[in-house]
Design an enzyme around this catalytic site. Structure first.
Site, PDB file in Angstrom:
ATOM      1  N   THR A 158       6.657  -0.201   3.210  1.00 46.88           N
ATOM      2  CA  THR A 158       5.372   0.250   2.652  1.00 46.88           C
ATOM      3  C   THR A 158       4.762   1.299   3.581  1.00 46.88           C
ATOM      4  OG1 THR A 158       5.046  -1.847   1.550  1.00 46.88           O
ATOM      5  CG2 THR A 158       3.071  -0.540   1.929  1.00 46.88           C
ATOM      6  N   HIS A 277      -0.913   1.110  -3.987  1.00 44.61           N
ATOM      7  CA  HIS A 277      -1.141  -0.259  -3.506  1.00 44.61           C
ATOM      8  C   HIS A 277      -2.144  -0.976  -4.423  1.00 44.61           C
ATOM      9  CE1 HIS A 277      -0.242  -2.274   0.557  1.00 44.61           C
ATOM     10  NE2 HIS A 277      -0.907  -3.214  -0.073  1.00 44.61           N
TER      11      HIS A 277
HETATM   12  C1  LIG Z   1      -3.197  -9.925  -3.531  1.00 43.66           C
HETATM   13  C2  LIG Z   1      -2.317  -8.733  -3.247  1.00 43.66           C
HETATM   14  C3  LIG Z   1      -1.533  -8.723  -2.100  1.00 43.66           C
HETATM   15  C4  LIG Z   1      -0.696  -7.621  -1.842  1.00 43.66           C
HETATM   16  N1  LIG Z   1       0.116  -7.652  -0.736  1.00 43.66           N
HETATM   17  C5  LIG Z   1       0.971  -6.616  -0.527  1.00 43.66           C
HETATM   18  C6  LIG Z   1       1.898  -6.669   0.565  1.00 43.66           C
HETATM   19  O1  LIG Z   1       1.961  -7.640   1.316  1.00 43.66           O
HETATM   20  N2  LIG Z   1       2.715  -5.599   0.732  1.00 43.66           N
HETATM   21  C7  LIG Z   1       2.681  -4.492  -0.082  1.00 43.66           C
HETATM   22  O2  LIG Z   1       3.440  -3.545   0.110  1.00 43.66           O
HETATM   23  N3  LIG Z   1       1.820  -4.442  -1.138  1.00 43.66           N
HETATM   24  C8  LIG Z   1       0.999  -5.475  -1.372  1.00 43.66           C
HETATM   25  N4  LIG Z   1       0.151  -5.437  -2.456  1.00 43.66           N
HETATM   26  C9  LIG Z   1       0.238  -4.312  -3.409  1.00 43.66           C
HETATM   27  C10 LIG Z   1       1.271  -4.626  -4.509  1.00 43.66           C
HETATM   28  O3  LIG Z   1       2.562  -4.707  -3.981  1.00 43.66           O
HETATM   29  C11 LIG Z   1       1.265  -3.569  -5.616  1.00 43.66           C
HETATM   30  O4  LIG Z   1       1.449  -2.302  -5.063  1.00 43.66           O
HETATM   31  C12 LIG Z   1      -0.017  -3.592  -6.452  1.00 43.66           C
HETATM   32  O5  LIG Z   1      -0.463  -4.908  -6.662  1.00 43.66           O
HETATM   33  C13 LIG Z   1       0.238  -2.913  -7.793  1.00 43.66           C
HETATM   34  O6  LIG Z   1      -0.939  -2.804  -8.529  1.00 43.66           O
HETATM   35  P1  LIG Z   1      -1.423  -3.847  -9.654  1.00 43.66           P
HETATM   36  O7  LIG Z   1      -1.943  -5.035  -8.902  1.00 43.66           O
HETATM   37  O8  LIG Z   1      -2.461  -3.109 -10.384  1.00 43.66           O
HETATM   38  O9  LIG Z   1      -0.205  -4.210 -10.491  1.00 43.66           O
HETATM   39  C14 LIG Z   1      -0.686  -6.518  -2.728  1.00 43.66           C
HETATM   40  C15 LIG Z   1      -1.492  -6.539  -3.874  1.00 43.66           C
HETATM   41  C16 LIG Z   1      -2.294  -7.635  -4.150  1.00 43.66           C
HETATM   42  C17 LIG Z   1      -3.121  -7.634  -5.404  1.00 43.66           C
END
Ligand SMILES: Cc1cc2nc3c(=O)[nH]c(=O)nc-3n(C[C@H](O)[C@H](O)[C@H](O)COP(=O)(O)O)c2cc1C
Length: 380
Positions: A158, A277
């Site tokens: 990431t 993200h």
């Molecule tokens: C609660 C939560 C925790 C997340 N944790 C990470 C993570 O640990 N690593 C990462 O690369 N992205 C993380 N993300 C981003 C997601 O991988 C992803 O990019 C994002 O949720 C996509 O958008 P959406 O929620 O609208 O589908 C997180 C998102 C949420 C909502």
């Protein structure tokens, strides 16, 4: 918990909100700053149009999809989701298990609350492995070794998190680990006894992928932990280094600049996930769905492009395919489903998305996901 199946991913949001303490729901739902990127991600899908064609063949449609040389049953997967032990103590293994059942990829977050070994045991297949660049060099090589030892076929680095975004809801709620519950959070926990009992029985939230020094340090706040895990030197040199060490497929997640994607390709990176993200990092970031065609204009092939942020339906996944991404991920939608109705909720959501994909492909007169862009279904 509700027993009736739902029919749209949006149906899970209200029960998730009811079932979770405010600080946990806000952790899922929230974004950075005034959350305009979160809103813009979802709104950007609203006006996209798809043009149906008369079908040229008889027979069934298929959702089968190939990405990075791997075969899956549909063109989407579960995005990496850290700290989801806050939603359900077994969140990571439930999501991994259901993803495996439906034969789609699950990306384990380095900040998962169950170990990769537990997750592999629950799912029966190794997950894709996501990592940030930690500020302790030894952590990086330990995480890479762990991913390799567990036969993870894809490493997702990431690149949009040199520092954690300013997530105002978490700041206002005083979200900290280990719990130093403030008055408002104690009241919230008392109002949600099922969540609280589950959480208390499961014990303290841990980060088993990190070294003991990190996961067992009782004085580390969540923000400290995230800062340590994301505080490393995030630059092209580190990507080159990882490319040298990591022999399996390598993906960069959080790329929004076509020039960066072109550079990544030159370094031997296998694909990028166009992502902001889910609006949790740079609040002024563009919506990935609007950026995808610009990546194609820069000469990148659709096999190199995946996408997430704002996807809430099978139709949105088809729109992503139509705009040039060959594969999509969803984040929040899975957590709402999990919070609303546990494992059954997640299965219910998979059934919904797969049905939406299937019905919409048929309505478009297409045979398979690859046809969406091949037959030029994008209608502006
Ligand atoms: C609660 C939560 C925790 C997340 N944790 C990470 C993570 O640990 N690593 C990462 O690369 N992205 C993380 N993300 C981003 C997601 O991988 C992803 O990019 C994002 O949720 C996509 O958008 P959406 O929620 O609208 O589908 C997180 C998102 C949420 C909502």
């Amino acid at each position: 918990m509700s027993r009736k199946p739902f029919h749209s991913s949006l149906d899970f949001v209200a029960p998730a909100k009811r079932n979770l303490p405010k600080f946990a729901f806000d952790f899922i739902e929230g974004g950075s700053g005034d959350e305009k990127a979160v809103r813009h991600n979802v709104e950007s899908f609203e006006n996209l149009k798809l043009i149906p064609h008369l079908r040229s063949k008889l027979g069934d449609t298929s959702l089968n999809s190939r990405i990075l040389g791997l075969d899956y049953a549909a063109p989407f997967g579960v995005a990496p989701l850290g700290l989801c032990g806050l939603i359900n103590p077994k969140a990571d293994s439930i999501l991994a298990k259901v993803a495996a059942k439906y034969n789609v990829p699950y990306v384990i977050s380095a900040a998962s609350n169950q170990s990769i070994e537990t997750i592999v045991k629950a799912a029966g297949v190794p997950p894709w492995f996501q990592l940030y660049i930690p500020n302790v060099k030894a952590q990086l090589s330990n995480l890479l070794k762990k991913a390799e030892a567990n036969a993870c076929p894809v490493l997702v680095v990431t690149v949009d998190t040199p520092v954690p975004g300013r997530r105002l809801r978490d700041l206002k709620n005083g979200l900290k680990l280990p719990y130093k519950l403030n008055y408002a959070n104690v009241v919230e926990a008392m109002k949600h006894p099922l969540w609280t009992v589950d959480r208390l029985l499961a014990g303290k939230i841990i980060f088993p992928n990190f070294d003991d020094a990190v996961s067992d340090n009782p004085n580390l706040t969540f923000r400290d932990l995230v800062a340590m895990q994301t505080g490393g030197d995030l630059n092209w040199l580190v990507i080159e280094k990882i490319r040298e060490i990591w022999k399996a497929k390598l993906v960069l997640k959080g790329v929004l600049s076509p020039a960066d994607a072109v550079h990544a390709q030159k370094l031997g990176v296998d694909a990028v996930i166009i992502s902001n993200h889910g609006g949790r990092q740079l609040n002024a970031a563009p919506a990935p769905i609007n950026m995808a065609p610009i990546f194609l204009d820069a000469g990148l092939k659709k096999d190199f492009l995946m996408l997430d942020s704002g996807i809430r339906s099978g139709e949105d996944i088809i729109s992503s395919l139509a705009r040039g991404a060959s594969f999509s991920f969803m984040g929040r939608a899975f957590l709402y489903a999990l919070a609303a109705n546990g494992e059954k909720g997640v299965e219910n959501l998979f059934d919904i998305i797969i049905d939406e994909l299937s019905v919409n492909l048929k309505l478009l007169g297409l045979d398979c996901p690859a046809d969406v862009s091949a037959k030029n279904s994008f209608g502006g």
